[in-house]
Design a protein around this motif. Structure first.
Motif, PDB file in Angstrom:
ATOM      1  N   ASP A 130     -10.225  -3.218   0.096  1.00  0.00           N
ATOM      2  CA  ASP A 130      -9.170  -2.187  -0.070  1.00  0.00           C
ATOM      3  C   ASP A 130      -8.443  -2.026   1.040  1.00  0.00           C
ATOM      4  OD1 ASP A 130      -7.336  -0.155  -0.866  1.00  0.00           O
ATOM      5  OD2 ASP A 130      -8.415   0.358  -2.698  1.00  0.00           O
ATOM      6  N   ILE A 131      -7.276  -2.510   1.462  1.00  0.00           N
ATOM      7  CA  ILE A 131      -6.580  -2.229   2.355  1.00  0.00           C
ATOM      8  C   ILE A 131      -6.368  -0.725   2.822  1.00  0.00           C
ATOM      9  CG2 ILE A 131      -4.244  -2.105   1.823  1.00  0.00           C
ATOM     10  CD1 ILE A 131      -5.366  -4.156   4.670  1.00  0.00           C
ATOM     11  N   ARG A 132      -6.445   0.102   1.927  1.00  0.00           N
ATOM     12  CA  ARG A 132      -6.190   1.670   1.981  1.00  0.00           C
ATOM     13  C   ARG A 132      -7.459   2.197   2.886  1.00  0.00           C
ATOM     14  NH1 ARG A 132      -4.714   2.488  -3.967  1.00  0.00           N
ATOM     15  NH2 ARG A 132      -6.454   0.948  -4.081  1.00  0.00           N
ATOM     16  N   ASP A 156      -0.801  -1.593  -7.666  1.00  0.00           N
ATOM     17  CA  ASP A 156      -1.026  -0.443  -8.752  1.00  0.00           C
ATOM     18  C   ASP A 156      -0.676   0.780  -7.895  1.00  0.00           C
ATOM     19  OD1 ASP A 156      -3.395  -0.435  -6.946  1.00  0.00           O
ATOM     20  OD2 ASP A 156      -4.763  -0.413  -8.694  1.00  0.00           O
ATOM     21  N   ASP A 157      -0.629   1.036  -6.666  1.00  0.00           N
ATOM     22  CA  ASP A 157      -0.479   1.913  -5.761  1.00  0.00           C
ATOM     23  C   ASP A 157       0.539   1.567  -4.738  1.00  0.00           C
ATOM     24  OD1 ASP A 157      -0.396   4.261  -4.384  1.00  0.00           O
ATOM     25  OD2 ASP A 157      -2.392   4.251  -3.653  1.00  0.00           O
ATOM     26  N   VAL A 158       1.711   1.242  -5.019  1.00  0.00           N
ATOM     27  CA  VAL A 158       2.848   0.747  -4.118  1.00  0.00           C
ATOM     28  C   VAL A 158       2.944   1.619  -2.718  1.00  0.00           C
ATOM     29  CG1 VAL A 158       5.451   0.003  -3.712  1.00  0.00           C
ATOM     30  CG2 VAL A 158       3.815  -0.410  -5.815  1.00  0.00           C
ATOM     31  N   GLU A 159       2.880   3.034  -3.165  1.00  0.00           N
ATOM     32  CA  GLU A 159       3.162   3.921  -2.125  1.00  0.00           C
ATOM     33  C   GLU A 159       1.874   3.926  -1.235  1.00  0.00           C
ATOM     34  OE1 GLU A 159       3.902   4.566  -5.191  1.00  0.00           O
ATOM     35  OE2 GLU A 159       5.969   5.174  -5.253  1.00  0.00           O
ATOM     36  N   GLY A 160       0.837   4.217  -1.836  1.00  0.00           N
ATOM     37  CA  GLY A 160      -0.297   4.294  -0.908  1.00  0.00           C
ATOM     38  C   GLY A 160      -0.826   2.956   0.005  1.00  0.00           C
ATOM     39  N   ILE A 161      -0.590   1.805  -0.482  1.00  0.00           N
ATOM     40  CA  ILE A 161      -0.661   0.578   0.208  1.00  0.00           C
ATOM     41  C   ILE A 161       0.383   0.436   0.993  1.00  0.00           C
ATOM     42  CG2 ILE A 161      -0.733  -2.068  -0.242  1.00  0.00           C
ATOM     43  CD1 ILE A 161      -1.953  -1.371  -2.827  1.00  0.00           C
ATOM     44  N   THR A 162       1.651   0.775   0.944  1.00  0.00           N
ATOM     45  CA  THR A 162       2.517   0.632   2.025  1.00  0.00           C
ATOM     46  C   THR A 162       2.196   1.762   3.266  1.00  0.00           C
ATOM     47  OG1 THR A 162       4.335   0.087   0.231  1.00  0.00           O
ATOM     48  CG2 THR A 162       5.157   0.689   2.325  1.00  0.00           C
ATOM     49  N   ARG A 163       1.925   2.537   2.942  1.00  0.00           N
ATOM     50  CA  ARG A 163       1.438   3.559   4.094  1.00  0.00           C
ATOM     51  C   ARG A 163       0.158   3.094   4.896  1.00  0.00           C
ATOM     52  NH1 ARG A 163       2.246   7.679   0.238  1.00  0.00           N
ATOM     53  NH2 ARG A 163      -0.079   7.785  -0.456  1.00  0.00           N
ATOM     54  N   ALA A 164      -0.627   2.462   4.193  1.00  0.00           N
ATOM     55  CA  ALA A 164      -1.895   1.867   4.700  1.00  0.00           C
ATOM     56  C   ALA A 164      -1.443   0.475   5.558  1.00  0.00           C
ATOM     57  CB  ALA A 164      -2.912   1.276   3.796  1.00  0.00           C
ATOM     58  N   VAL A 221      10.162   3.629  -0.930  1.00  0.00           N
ATOM     59  CA  VAL A 221       8.870   3.530  -0.585  1.00  0.00           C
ATOM     60  C   VAL A 221       8.872   2.988   0.958  1.00  0.00           C
ATOM     61  CG1 VAL A 221       6.711   2.439  -0.738  1.00  0.00           C
ATOM     62  CG2 VAL A 221       7.855   3.247  -2.789  1.00  0.00           C
ATOM     63  N   PHE A 222       9.545   1.947   1.040  1.00  0.00           N
ATOM     64  CA  PHE A 222       9.659   1.269   2.393  1.00  0.00           C
ATOM     65  C   PHE A 222      10.168   2.405   3.355  1.00  0.00           C
ATOM     66  CE2 PHE A 222       8.327  -2.285   0.318  1.00  0.00           C
ATOM     67  CZ  PHE A 222       7.582  -3.061   1.442  1.00  0.00           C
TER      68      PHE A 222
END
Length: 275
Positions: A130-132, A156-164, A221-222
């Protein structure tokens, strides 16, 4: 009711994931993306867009987010000058028959072991995590470039994965993502927007997940994670959207047909804001 849509969607929702993957890799019923069908064309597309933005793979560490199990895209990026490629996919294991057929003779980059063909670690890293969680574990050196194609719409978690991903990108690095905003039952590109979140998730959402984010969602998000964000519309299906519009739920309609009918985007993001 659109039974020609609903019946296949119900089947797809309950289909075992192993069967889905087998169909996907063989392009039977379920269509795979460019990185599976033509990985060297995909690599060249990245090369051209990065060049337009003043970047290249030359001498860079590159993360391929959602590589799909085939090593072709990593191989192509190494050939384009990258010094190291991380192939990241939490859900897709290596496609052994394909990788064996394509890369068993490429001894500079690959080695044959008990599991099959695997990249030599000095050239490529396989990341099945998990990249997060990678950044917090402190096991990942930041990269210069992050790329993906037809992956973001499945998160399934666009915001969290983009931050990661932003945290894993060097301050002078860049990200390039291609996102397909269509319903992946491509005959009905906006049909998925007719259903409530409860109905979609309980009965129709494919096992690969489709988050139904629209253009303005990705922009939000971005822009929360990067100082510089450029979103280019790569495709728009206005006639199909207008036909579906009377049935589309209001949360998926902005009132701007130029954005509402978008079916594909290219996202270029740089100057990460997340530390």
């Amino acid at each position: 009711m659109n039974f020609p849509y609903l019946i296949p969607r119900l089947i797809r929702h309950f289909m075992p994931e192993k069967m889905v993957r087998a169909l996907l890799l063989r392009n039977i019923i379920i269509r795979s993306g460019i990185e599976t069908n033509d990985p060297f064309a995909a690599a060249q597309r990245y090369v051209e867009v990065l060049s337009h933005h003043g970047h290249s793979f030359q001498g860079k560490r590159v993360l391929v987010f959602g590589y799909g199990g085939r090593f072709d895209i990593g191989f192509g990026i190494l050939k384009a000058g990258a010094v190291h490629v991380i192939l990241c996919d939490k859900y897709a294991p290596p496609d052994e028959p394909h990788n064996q057929r394509m890369f068993a003779s490429e001894e500079k980059y690959f080695v044959i072991g008990s599991q099959g063909v695997r990249p030599r670690p000095e050239w490529m890293t396989l990341l099945e995590a998990d990249i997060r969680e990678v950044h917090s574990a402190g096991i990942f050196e930041p990269v210069d470039i992050v790329i993906s194609s037809s992956v973001y719409e499945h998160l399934d978690d666009v915001e969290g994965i983009t931050r990661a991903l932003a945290r894993l990108t060097r301050p002078d690095g860049i990200q390039l993502h291609y996102v397909d905003l269509r319903d992946h039952f491509f005959k009905y590109p906006f049909e998925m927007l007719r259903f409530s979140e409860t109905t979609w998730r309980r009965w129709l959402n494919p096992s690969s997940n489709h988050n139904r984010y629209r253009l303005w969602d990705y922009r939000r998000v971005f822009e929360a994670c990067f100082r510089k964000v450029e979103i280019e519309i790569t495709s728009r299906e206005e006639a199909a959207f207008r036909r579906a519009l009377p049935y589309i739920r209001p949360e998926f309609v902005s009132g701007n047909i130029a954005e509402d009918a978008v079916s594909g985007i290219q996202v270029v993001a740089s100057q990460p804001l997340v530390s």
